[in-house]
Scaffold this active site. Structure first.
Site, PDB file in Angstrom:
ATOM      1  N   GLN A 178       7.269   3.921   3.709  1.00 39.75           N
ATOM      2  CA  GLN A 178       5.860   3.534   3.789  1.00 39.75           C
ATOM      3  C   GLN A 178       5.658   2.267   4.629  1.00 39.75           C
ATOM      4  O   GLN A 178       4.640   2.124   5.309  1.00 39.75           O
ATOM      5  CB  GLN A 178       5.337   3.318   2.359  1.00 39.75           C
ATOM      6  CG  GLN A 178       3.846   3.281   2.233  1.00 39.75           C
ATOM      7  CD  GLN A 178       3.219   4.660   2.174  1.00 39.75           C
ATOM      8  OE1 GLN A 178       3.736   5.552   1.523  1.00 39.75           O
ATOM      9  NE2 GLN A 178       2.102   4.845   2.855  1.00 39.75           N
ATOM     10  N   LYS A 227       0.863  -1.189   0.000  1.00 39.13           N
ATOM     11  CA  LYS A 227       0.000   0.000   0.000  1.00 39.13           C
ATOM     12  C   LYS A 227       0.890   1.226   0.000  1.00 39.13           C
ATOM     13  O   LYS A 227       1.815   1.335   0.811  1.00 39.13           O
ATOM     14  CB  LYS A 227      -0.872  -0.004   1.280  1.00 39.13           C
ATOM     15  CG  LYS A 227      -1.793   1.186   1.400  1.00 39.13           C
ATOM     16  CD  LYS A 227      -3.158   0.903   0.794  1.00 39.13           C
ATOM     17  CE  LYS A 227      -3.956   2.174   0.557  1.00 39.13           C
ATOM     18  NZ  LYS A 227      -3.667   2.840  -0.733  1.00 39.13           N
ATOM     19  N   ASN A 260      -2.212  19.140  -2.016  1.00 37.53           N
ATOM     20  CA  ASN A 260      -3.210  18.447  -1.198  1.00 37.53           C
ATOM     21  C   ASN A 260      -2.884  18.503   0.289  1.00 37.53           C
ATOM     22  O   ASN A 260      -3.726  18.888   1.112  1.00 37.53           O
ATOM     23  CB  ASN A 260      -3.331  16.987  -1.676  1.00 37.53           C
ATOM     24  CG  ASN A 260      -4.190  16.165  -0.755  1.00 37.53           C
ATOM     25  OD1 ASN A 260      -3.692  15.512   0.154  1.00 37.53           O
ATOM     26  ND2 ASN A 260      -5.501  16.222  -0.947  1.00 37.53           N
ATOM     27  N   GLY A 283      -2.800   8.322  -4.181  1.00 39.99           N
ATOM     28  CA  GLY A 283      -2.159   9.502  -4.762  1.00 39.99           C
ATOM     29  C   GLY A 283      -0.901   9.903  -4.017  1.00 39.99           C
ATOM     30  O   GLY A 283      -0.558   9.349  -2.973  1.00 39.99           O
ATOM     31  N   ASP A 284      -0.198  10.838  -4.571  1.00 36.71           N
ATOM     32  CA  ASP A 284       0.962  11.485  -3.952  1.00 36.71           C
ATOM     33  C   ASP A 284       1.186  12.750  -4.792  1.00 36.71           C
ATOM     34  O   ASP A 284       0.239  13.216  -5.440  1.00 36.71           O
ATOM     35  CB  ASP A 284       2.187  10.542  -3.970  1.00 36.71           C
ATOM     36  CG  ASP A 284       3.358  11.055  -3.123  1.00 36.71           C
ATOM     37  OD1 ASP A 284       3.315  10.879  -1.898  1.00 36.71           O
ATOM     38  OD2 ASP A 284       4.294  11.664  -3.669  1.00 36.71           O
ATOM     39  N   SER A 331      -6.934   5.890   3.993  1.00 40.31           N
ATOM     40  CA  SER A 331      -6.982   4.950   2.861  1.00 40.31           C
ATOM     41  C   SER A 331      -7.360   3.565   3.367  1.00 40.31           C
ATOM     42  O   SER A 331      -8.126   2.839   2.722  1.00 40.31           O
ATOM     43  CB  SER A 331      -5.624   4.872   2.158  1.00 40.31           C
ATOM     44  OG  SER A 331      -5.464   5.936   1.256  1.00 40.31           O
ATOM     45  N   LYS A 338       5.611   3.449   8.251  1.00 43.84           N
ATOM     46  CA  LYS A 338       4.451   4.326   8.468  1.00 43.84           C
ATOM     47  C   LYS A 338       3.179   3.499   8.572  1.00 43.84           C
ATOM     48  O   LYS A 338       2.376   3.664   9.483  1.00 43.84           O
ATOM     49  CB  LYS A 338       4.343   5.291   7.279  1.00 43.84           C
ATOM     50  CG  LYS A 338       3.167   6.225   7.332  1.00 43.84           C
ATOM     51  CD  LYS A 338       3.001   6.967   6.019  1.00 43.84           C
ATOM     52  CE  LYS A 338       4.325   7.556   5.568  1.00 43.84           C
ATOM     53  NZ  LYS A 338       4.158   8.512   4.460  1.00 43.84           N
ATOM     54  N   LYS A 391       5.251   1.762  -3.218  1.00 45.31           N
ATOM     55  CA  LYS A 391       5.144   3.107  -3.789  1.00 45.31           C
ATOM     56  C   LYS A 391       5.367   3.005  -5.288  1.00 45.31           C
ATOM     57  O   LYS A 391       5.965   2.034  -5.767  1.00 45.31           O
ATOM     58  CB  LYS A 391       6.214   4.016  -3.170  1.00 45.31           C
ATOM     59  CG  LYS A 391       5.910   5.491  -3.272  1.00 45.31           C
ATOM     60  CD  LYS A 391       4.980   6.002  -2.196  1.00 45.31           C
ATOM     61  CE  LYS A 391       4.571   7.434  -2.463  1.00 45.31           C
ATOM     62  NZ  LYS A 391       3.801   8.008  -1.337  1.00 45.31           N
ATOM     63  N   THR A 400      -4.256  13.604   5.126  1.00 45.05           N
ATOM     64  CA  THR A 400      -2.832  13.765   5.432  1.00 45.05           C
ATOM     65  C   THR A 400      -2.585  15.113   6.118  1.00 45.05           C
ATOM     66  O   THR A 400      -1.886  15.193   7.138  1.00 45.05           O
ATOM     67  CB  THR A 400      -1.982  13.629   4.153  1.00 45.05           C
ATOM     68  OG1 THR A 400      -2.364  12.426   3.490  1.00 45.05           O
ATOM     69  CG2 THR A 400      -0.506  13.569   4.486  1.00 45.05           C
TER      70      THR A 400
HETATM   71  P1  NDP Z   1       0.716  17.846  -4.442  1.00 48.53           P
HETATM   72  O1  NDP Z   1       1.190  17.508  -5.792  1.00 48.53           O
HETATM   73  O2  NDP Z   1      -0.737  18.007  -4.182  1.00 48.53           O
HETATM   74  O3  NDP Z   1       1.437  19.172  -3.922  1.00 48.53           O
HETATM   75  C1  NDP Z   1       2.819  19.269  -3.837  1.00 48.53           C
HETATM   76  C2  NDP Z   1       3.196  20.682  -3.455  1.00 48.53           C
HETATM   77  O4  NDP Z   1       4.590  20.732  -3.181  1.00 48.53           O
HETATM   78  C3  NDP Z   1       2.942  21.689  -4.572  1.00 48.53           C
HETATM   79  O5  NDP Z   1       2.645  22.946  -4.010  1.00 48.53           O
HETATM   80  C4  NDP Z   1       4.286  21.718  -5.287  1.00 48.53           C
HETATM   81  O6  NDP Z   1       4.546  22.940  -5.970  1.00 48.53           O
HETATM   82  C5  NDP Z   1       5.257  21.556  -4.126  1.00 48.53           C
HETATM   83  N1  NDP Z   1       6.467  20.875  -4.619  1.00 48.53           N
HETATM   84  C6  NDP Z   1       6.549  19.623  -5.121  1.00 48.53           C
HETATM   85  N2  NDP Z   1       7.798  19.337  -5.496  1.00 48.53           N
HETATM   86  C7  NDP Z   1       8.513  20.432  -5.213  1.00 48.53           C
HETATM   87  C8  NDP Z   1       9.866  20.765  -5.368  1.00 48.53           C
HETATM   88  N3  NDP Z   1      10.748  19.888  -5.892  1.00 48.53           N
HETATM   89  N4  NDP Z   1      10.261  21.985  -4.945  1.00 48.53           N
HETATM   90  C9  NDP Z   1       9.373  22.853  -4.410  1.00 48.53           C
HETATM   91  N5  NDP Z   1       8.063  22.603  -4.261  1.00 48.53           N
HETATM   92  C10 NDP Z   1       7.653  21.417  -4.651  1.00 48.53           C
HETATM   93  O7  NDP Z   1       1.337  16.701  -3.462  1.00 48.53           O
HETATM   94  P2  NDP Z   1       0.864  16.277  -2.009  1.00 48.53           P
HETATM   95  O8  NDP Z   1       0.384  17.464  -1.264  1.00 48.53           O
HETATM   96  O9  NDP Z   1      -0.004  15.091  -2.150  1.00 48.53           O
HETATM   97  O10 NDP Z   1       2.245  15.742  -1.382  1.00 48.53           O
HETATM   98  C11 NDP Z   1       3.143  16.611  -0.673  1.00 48.53           C
HETATM   99  C12 NDP Z   1       4.076  15.785   0.187  1.00 48.53           C
HETATM  100  O11 NDP Z   1       3.317  15.008   1.124  1.00 48.53           O
HETATM  101  C13 NDP Z   1       4.947  14.766  -0.554  1.00 48.53           C
HETATM  102  O12 NDP Z   1       6.183  14.637   0.110  1.00 48.53           O
HETATM  103  C14 NDP Z   1       4.162  13.473  -0.404  1.00 48.53           C
HETATM  104  O13 NDP Z   1       4.986  12.334  -0.546  1.00 48.53           O
HETATM  105  C15 NDP Z   1       3.656  13.636   1.012  1.00 48.53           C
HETATM  106  N6  NDP Z   1       2.502  12.812   1.358  1.00 48.53           N
HETATM  107  C16 NDP Z   1       1.333  12.916   0.660  1.00 48.53           C
HETATM  108  C17 NDP Z   1       0.251  12.156   1.013  1.00 48.53           C
HETATM  109  C18 NDP Z   1      -1.077  12.324   0.374  1.00 48.53           C
HETATM  110  O14 NDP Z   1      -2.051  11.744   0.902  1.00 48.53           O
HETATM  111  N7  NDP Z   1      -1.225  13.068  -0.706  1.00 48.53           N
HETATM  112  C19 NDP Z   1       0.347  11.130   2.088  1.00 48.53           C
HETATM  113  C20 NDP Z   1       1.593  11.172   2.837  1.00 48.53           C
HETATM  114  C21 NDP Z   1       2.627  11.970   2.429  1.00 48.53           C
HETATM  115  P3  NDP Z   1       4.402  22.985  -7.577  1.00 48.53           P
HETATM  116  O15 NDP Z   1       2.945  22.826  -7.836  1.00 48.53           O
HETATM  117  O16 NDP Z   1       4.952  24.309  -7.960  1.00 48.53           O
HETATM  118  O17 NDP Z   1       5.220  21.835  -8.083  1.00 48.53           O
END
Ligand code: NDP
Length: 443
Positions: free
Chosen positions: A109, A88, A239, A163-164, A375, A112, A124, A208
């Site tokens: 993961q 997962k 997100n 998603g991620d 999830s 976690k 993943k 999250t």
């Molecule tokens: P999204 O794609 O929804 O958002 C990511 C955000 O981070 C955007 O604002 C993006 O900006 C910014 N970002 C991504 N890469 C970079 C980078 N290299 N440098 C600067 N800014 C960056 O992703 P999520 O919110 O889903 O995920 C965010 C984090 O949380 C990740 O580390 C993910 O692994 C972790 N996570 C997510 C979960 C989930 O349920 N979604 C669960 C557990 C962990 P821009 O749009 O400009 O790229």
């Protein structure tokens, strides 16, 4: 790192060259588990195996853009550990994705998922595809091609992606549609993060971000403090960030800044969530536009959001975004706690700087476990064809995050490391997986 595992780590580096993020994630866990190995020498048998994925799939993803040009990306699924349940973990679509990123995320993961107490293993996946600037139809064609290979590796009892970064509700919808078409089965439990119209769970979208803030709240309460009146900085505006901001505001704190890859915005009155959501979730625009619509806000292009002073920092963007310099800036700005919404956003050097300054620190594998936990609840609801209300689901999330917090806290205490959430999370997660692996024999 204890001597018993040093050779395992050297082997991991030698067998997985050019994957620094994976090495970093493995090192952090191996450095923590010494006290558990000292007490349970039998766990040593699984250490090497736990660092080797059960299965790794790499595949070609061809698709056609709106101009009729054929494009090719690379897709990945790393099925890391199924000792506790089906693999997962999410899918990430971002140009930086390569095998080392997917392995680091899959490895994290495992622990976690173990920490949530649910019966789910770790995995993943993703692709080096950049959805930014792509039309809906291009994203759909990419998702369909990606699933045309992935479908043979996944299933409700086998491997359940979510998603991620770059994979939200829109992408999950397209992926699910293609899975259903190819397999001729309505297996709702094959993906999580689905829309509410077709088997999704209430609070999964928020889970999250909300969960990370619930964890921060527990951590502050443990220290006799609270979120009330706290000045908070959040990185990212996706997100996790959006729903972390919402929950901070509901619990009495104020988020004064957030960011994307183009820079950050400061809004001293508190980030206007309706505006942010409209900009990011509907228009899929750049954050800098926020300042054009919010009178008192300022956009700061190409700068790092961690220069904004705060009491609480919630990194919710990406890995290694808080390095030594950013940690020093947070300490200088009076930060009392860093809680990771993202996966591994804080470098080991930054963690040391925060620790020396007495800043409380919660690692992502504990603090962002709310996403995978809900999830898990989505899978339960799909299996029983049941739906829970928003209130019930949020309450359950709150309880799970309290349990995750308390398990980390109690485990750190048990091993003589009070307040060390990193050790608490790693030992507790490792212990649960190790027990299951030992019980299963050499498989
Ligand atoms: P999204 O794609 O929804 O958002 C990511 C955000 O981070 C955007 O604002 C993006 O900006 C910014 N970002 C991504 N890469 C970079 C980078 N290299 N440098 C600067 N800014 C960056 O992703 P999520 O919110 O889903 O995920 C965010 C984090 O949380 C990740 O580390 C993910 O692994 C972790 N996570 C997510 C979960 C989930 O349920 N979604 C669960 C557990 C962990 P821009 O749009 O400009 O790229």
């Amino acid at each position: 790192m204890p001597e018993t595992v040093e050779s395992v780590f050297a082997g991991v580096v030698a067998r997985n060259p050019g994957e620094p993020e994976f090495h970093q994630a493995v090192r952090e866990v191996l450095e923590s588990i010494g006290p558990a190995l000292a007490r349970h020498p039998e766990y040593a048998e699984v250490v090497e195996r736990i660092c080797e994925p059960e299965r790794q799939v790499i595949f070609r993803v061809p698709w056609e853009d709106d101009q009729g040009r054929v494009r090719v990306n690379r897709g990945f699924r790393v099925e890391f550990n199924s000792a506790l349940g089906p693999f997962k973990g999410g899918l990430r679509f971002h140009p930086s994705v390569y095998l080392g990123i997917v392995k680091f995320l899959g490895f994290e993961q495992i622990f976690k998922n173990a920490l949530t107490g649910l019966a789910i293993g770790g995995g993943k996946g993703g692709a080096d595809f950049d959805p930014k600037g792509r039309s809906d139809r291009e994203v759909m064609r990419f998702c369909q091609s990606f699933m045309t290979e992935l479908y043979r590796h996944i299933g409700p009892q086998t491997d359940v992606p979510a998603g991620d970064i770059g994979v939200g509700g829109r992408e999950i919808g397209y992926l699910f549609g293609q899975y259903k078409r190819i397999t001729n089965r309505y297996d709702a439990g094959v993906l999580t993060g689905k829309g509410l119209a077709y088997g999704g769970a209430q609070v999964r979208r928020e889970a999250t971000g909300y969960g990370a803030v619930f964890f921060a709240d527990e951590m502050l309460r443990q220290a006799g403090d609270s979120l009330e009146g706290k000045r908070v900085v959040v990185s990212g505006s996706g997100n996790v960030a959006i729903y972390a901001i919402e929950k901070v505001h509901q619990l009495g704190g104020t988020v004064v800044a957030c960011s994307d890859s183009g820079g950050y915005v400061v809004d001293e009155k508190g980030i206007d969530l309706a505006l942010l959501r409209e900009l990011k979730e509907q228009r899929r625009g750049r954050l800098a536009e926020y300042a054009e619509h919010a009178r008192n806000a300022a956009a700061v292009p190409d700068r790092n959001v961690w220069e904004v002073p705060c009491d609480l920092a919630l990194p919710c963007a990406t890995q290694n975004e808080i390095g030594g310099a950013e940690a020093a800036a947070l300490v200088a700005g009076g930060c009392v706690a860093v809680v990771e919404g993202a996966n591994m956003p804080t470098t080991p050097e930054a963690v040391r700087i925060l620790g020396r300054a007495g800043v409380r620190f919660a690692p992502g594998k504990a603090a962002n476990a709310g996403g995978v936990a809900v999830s898990g609840l989505e899978m339960q609801q799909n299996a029983s064809r049941d739906t829970w209300t928003f209130g019930e689901s949020e309450q359950r999330l709150r309880e799970i995050m309290r349990d995750v917090h308390d398990r980390c806290w109690a485990t750190a205490e048990e091993f003589g490391l009070p307040g060390d959430y990193v050790a608490g999370a790693n030992i507790q997660g490792f212990r649960r997986v190790a027990e299951a692996m030992l019980a299963h024999g050499v498989v």
